[in-house]
Structure formats: structure tokens, C-alpha cells
Design a protein around this motif. Structure first.
Motif, PDB file in Angstrom:
ATOM      1  N   ASN A   1       0.880  -1.161   0.000  1.00 27.06           N
ATOM      2  CA  ASN A   1       0.000   0.000   0.000  1.00 27.06           C
ATOM      3  C   ASN A   1       0.918   1.212   0.000  1.00 27.06           C
ATOM      4  O   ASN A   1       1.604   1.458   0.972  1.00 27.06           O
ATOM      5  N   ASP A   2       0.947   1.926  -1.102  1.00 20.82           N
ATOM      6  CA  ASP A   2       1.879   3.032  -1.220  1.00 20.82           C
ATOM      7  C   ASP A   2       1.298   4.046  -2.191  1.00 20.82           C
ATOM      8  O   ASP A   2       0.281   3.794  -2.821  1.00 20.82           O
ATOM      9  N   GLY A   3       1.940   5.170  -2.338  1.00 21.85           N
ATOM     10  CA  GLY A   3       1.423   6.156  -3.262  1.00 21.85           C
ATOM     11  C   GLY A   3       2.438   7.217  -3.584  1.00 21.85           C
ATOM     12  O   GLY A   3       3.595   7.134  -3.191  1.00 21.85           O
TER      13      GLY A   3
ATOM     14  N   ARG B   1      -7.270   6.373  -5.839  1.00 20.52           N
ATOM     15  CA  ARG B   1      -6.836   5.156  -5.153  1.00 20.52           C
ATOM     16  C   ARG B   1      -7.032   4.024  -6.157  1.00 20.52           C
ATOM     17  O   ARG B   1      -8.101   3.911  -6.774  1.00 20.52           O
TER      18      ARG B   1
ATOM     19  N   HIS C   1      -7.547  13.232  -6.580  1.00 22.07           N
ATOM     20  CA  HIS C   1      -6.981  12.163  -5.766  1.00 22.07           C
ATOM     21  C   HIS C   1      -7.539  10.836  -6.254  1.00 22.07           C
ATOM     22  O   HIS C   1      -8.741  10.723  -6.526  1.00 22.07           O
TER      23      HIS C   1
ATOM     24  N   GLN D   1      -2.768   6.718  -4.780  1.00 21.86           N
ATOM     25  CA  GLN D   1      -2.442   5.673  -3.806  1.00 21.86           C
ATOM     26  C   GLN D   1      -2.704   4.342  -4.480  1.00 21.86           C
ATOM     27  O   GLN D   1      -3.706   4.194  -5.191  1.00 21.86           O
TER      28      GLN D   1
ATOM     29  N   GLU E   1      -2.602  13.069  -6.994  1.00 28.76           N
ATOM     30  CA  GLU E   1      -2.153  12.169  -5.928  1.00 28.76           C
ATOM     31  C   GLU E   1      -2.727  10.793  -6.208  1.00 28.76           C
ATOM     32  O   GLU E   1      -3.926  10.650  -6.488  1.00 28.76           O
TER      33      GLU E   1
END
Length: 172
Positions: free
Chosen positions: A7-9, A139, A137, A60, A58
Motif C-alpha cells: 500500500n503506497d502512493g 486510489r 486524488h 495511492q 495524488e
């Protein structure tokens, strides 16, 4: 329970309204079509329509062994959709035409098919604009799975019919 592999971003510079979850080093040149307005499978991965034309977003990323049993609610995601992708080499990574998020591969199970779930927030901000600081953003969740139909889990953004590029293609 879905087990996370990582789990990174990071920040990714978007150009031409898109970034991708791409298998290998080559940027996909095939037209993914209109799709669901957020994420569109292509020959070796998927393209995400970012809403802005150019600038940082951004991102993730989460690689899983199986799907999470619920939609992430860590922020007020406006759109959530998932698609199946084919990864011939298993080297799935997040990149734009000119930039790469330095993360481990999301295709941790190697070559095969994966589900990609994309969460988006801020897609109504500065549509088709150029930004200097992130206003969008994302994910990205990826897990190995057989091919299946696209699923739209949430669509609340005013521009949720897709990116300006997707809307332009739909009107032709």
C-alpha cells in the motif's frame, strides 16, 4: 479478508487527461473507447481519465491477493469503478505518458488477468485545466481475478459522465 501485498502512493504528473495502470514499459496506443467514464481497459492495462489536462495528481496504490470486502471510505470518493485488465508480463504499474509512480509492481501474481478498482475524488475541479498542485486524488486497488464486466460502484461527481475527452468522443 483481503490481504494487502503493499500500500503506497505518490504524485504523478498527468498529461493529455489520462494516466494508466500499464503492463510493461510501453504506453498503450490503442483507443480504449468510451468505457464507463473513469477507467477503461486497453490492450495491456487500463487508462484512467483524470479530469485535468495537465498537472499533478495524488495516487495511492494497493495490491491485494483478493478483493476487499467493502469500498474504501477513507475519503469522500466521488467515483468508484472497476474493470478487468490483461497483464501479459505481470508488470503492472501506474504511469502517465511522461511520468511513473515509483512503486513495486501491482501485478504481484505475475502474468494473467486482474481486476482494477479505481477511486476518484476532485474530478469536478478544474475540468480540462492545467494545475500546479494536486486537486484530484485517486486510489487504485489491484488483485488477480478472471475477466468480468465493468462495475460502477459510485458515481456522484457532476462530471461523472466521463472526461471531456470521453464526452467529446460520445458526441461524434
Amino acid at each position: 479478508m483481503a490481504i494487502k501485498r503493499h500500500n503506497d502512493g505518490g504524485r504523478l504528473v498527468v498529461t493529455y487527461q489520462t494516466f494508466g495502470i500499464v503492463d510493461g514499459d510501453d504506453w498503450p496506443l490503442d483507443d480504449p473507447g468510451q468505457g464507463n467514464g473513469l477507467v477503461h481497459p486497453c490492450g495491456h492495462g487500463a487508462l484512467v481519465y483524470a479530469g485535468i489536462h495537465t498537472g499533478p495528481v495524488e495516487v495511492q496504490a494497493v495490491s491485494r491477493e483478493q478483493p476487499h470486502d467493502r469500498i474504501d471510505d477513507s475519503r469522500p470518493w466521488q467515483e468508484v469503478a472497476e474493470v478487468s485488465v490483461t497483464a501479459p508480463t505481470g508488470y503492472l504499474r501506474i504511469r502517465s505518458f511522461e511520468d511513473v509512480v515509483p512503486l513495486p509492481t501491482l501485478g504481484a501474481a505475475g502474468p494473467g488477468t486482474y481486476r482494477v478498482r479505481v477511486y476518484a475524488d476532485g474530478r469536478d475541479t478544474d475540468i480540462d485545466g492545467a494545475v500546479r498542485a494536486p486537486v484530484k486524488h485517486y486510489r487504485i486497488e489491484v488483485w488477480p481475478a478472471p475477466c468480468a464486466d465493468d462495475v460502477i460502484h459510485r458515481r456522484t461527481a457532476a462530471g461523472a459522465g466521463g472526461s471531456p475527452l470521453a464526452r467529446k468522443h460520445a458526441s461524434i
